[in-house]
Structure formats: structure tokens, C-alpha cells
Design an enzyme around this catalytic site. Structure first.
Site, short mmCIF file in Angstrom:
data_model
loop_
_atom_site.label_atom_id
_atom_site.label_comp_id
_atom_site.label_asym_id
_atom_site.label_seq_id
_atom_site.Cartn_x
_atom_site.Cartn_y
_atom_site.Cartn_z
CD GLN A 1 8.41 -14.45 -5.03
OE1 GLN A 1 7.45 -14.00 -4.41
NE2 GLN A 1 8.56 -14.27 -6.33
CG HIS B 1 1.38 -16.09 -7.58
ND1 HIS B 1 1.65 -16.42 -8.89
CD2 HIS B 1 2.59 -15.78 -7.03
CE1 HIS B 1 2.95 -16.30 -9.12
NE2 HIS B 1 3.55 -15.92 -8.00
CD GLU B 2 2.81 -13.47 -3.97
OE1 GLU B 2 3.83 -14.04 -3.55
OE2 GLU B 2 2.76 -12.97 -5.11
CB CYS C 1 6.20 -15.54 -10.63
SG CYS C 1 7.01 -15.88 -9.05
CG LEU C 2 8.16 -9.79 -8.73
CD1 LEU C 2 8.28 -8.99 -7.44
CD2 LEU C 2 8.40 -8.89 -9.94
N GLY D 1 2.74 -8.86 -5.74
CA GLY D 1 2.93 -9.62 -4.52
C GLY D 1 4.33 -10.21 -4.45
CG HIS E 1 5.63 -17.88 -4.05
ND1 HIS E 1 6.69 -18.40 -4.76
CD2 HIS E 1 5.13 -16.88 -4.83
CE1 HIS E 1 6.83 -17.76 -5.92
NE2 HIS E 1 5.88 -16.83 -5.98
NI NI Z 1 5.50 -15.43 -7.48
#
Ligand code: NI
Length: 175
Positions: A51, A135-136, A93-94, A46, A139
């Protein structure tokens, strides 16, 4: 479509609250396409708009990672409308390269969102999909997965987190 640079921990944009999308403009379509390409290239499940530096309520999830025959998909103005149960599992997480931590999430979650045609839809997910949806969604409110860790675990990670934030800040100064 284009791969956009992924913002890393230490970039203030990750702590900001995203604004709802008013109209699905060509720029929003391009953003969703680019986010999908960026997520797939980074091997993520995701990615939220923050991000890639955009403060709009949009995230993408690679459903192919959790359900056979599915495609990556964009969620516009998402809200979590149902949550139940509990699971503990590894999460990354990226925006935090090389960090994997155990995070408690609900076991099942239902999200309501709009697609690129402005159609409202609902999607229910369990396990990894529920984890990714939550999670998303976090964000979009400037909440990061490290905020969901126990105070002790966060304290143990403090040194590594500071190091990552510092290198992110130094990278931003150079630009
Ligand atoms: Ni993340």
C-alpha cells in the site's frame, strides 16, 4: 519518519505478491516506521507494504485500536499459523476510500512473524484483531478484501470500483 502516499485500488502494485525480507536493513526499519506513521495519520488499523508501493512481506497493525495499552507494531515475514471459527463484520481498506463491506473472516487467528530485532514472535487475535491480521496477510499475496465478497455483492460494486480504478490510473499518469 515520514508519511508515504497510500496506493489506491487500480494501482497494479496492489495485485503483486510481496517477497520475503532477507535481512532487516535500515531501509526496512525506516519502512516500518513510515508505515506506522502513514497508518496512524490515515486512521487505519493496519497497512501492508504494497500500500506504500513496496513489495516486501511487511505489515503494520495499530494494536492500540484493539487492545488497551498496546502500540502500533510491525510484522516482518508474517505467516498465519492457526485459524478457527467464523465472524461476519464490516471491513474497509485504506486503498479503497469510502468503501465498507461485510466480510466473512475467521474469529481467531495466530500469526508468527519477526520484529525489527529479528526476534520471532507469535500473536493471537480474536474479533477485530483477527480480521486485521488476515486482511493484511492477504495484501502480501496481492489479495484484496473485495475478493472476499460474494459475486453478487462484487457485481453491485462494479461501477464504483471501476470509477476508483480509473481515477487512480489518471492520477498515476499525471506523475
Ligand atoms: Ni487493506
Amino acid at each position: 519518519m515520514a508519511v508515504r502516499p497510500i496506493r489506491l485500488y487500480g494501482d497494479p502494485v496492489l495485485r503483486k505478491r510481496a517477497q520475503p525480507v532477507g535481512t532487516i536493513t535500515p531501509a526496512i526499519r525506516t519502512l516500518v516506521d513510515d508505515m506506522i506513521e502513514t497508518m496512524v495519520e490515515a486512521n487505519g488499523i493496519g497497512l501492508a507494504a504494497q500500500q506504500v508501493g513496496e513489495l516486501v512481506r511487511v505489515f503494520v497493525i495499530d494494536l492500540s485500536a484493539v487492545q488497551d495499552g498496546q502500540q502500533p507494531m510491525g510484522f516482518i515475514n508474517p505467516t498465519i499459523i492457526k485459524q478457527e471459527g467464523e465472524q461476519v463484520g464490516d471491513e474497509g481498506c485504506l486503498s479503497f476510500p469510502d468503501f465498507t463491506e461485510k466480510v466473512v473472516r475467521v474469529e481467531r487467528a495466530t500469526v508468527a512473524a519477526f520484529d525489527l530485532n529479528g526476534q520471532r514472535f507469535e500473536l493471537e487475535g480474536a474479533g477485530l484483531l483477527a480480521r486485521a491480521l488476515l486482511h493484511e496477510q492477504d495484501h502480501l499475496d496481492g489479495v484484496l478484501f473485495i475478493d472476499r465478497l460474494s459475486p453478487i455483492r462484487r457485481r453491485l460494486l462494479q461501477g464504483r470500483l471501476r470509477k476508483l480504478a480509473k481515477s487512480t490510473e489518471q492520477g498515476m499518469e499525471k506523475q
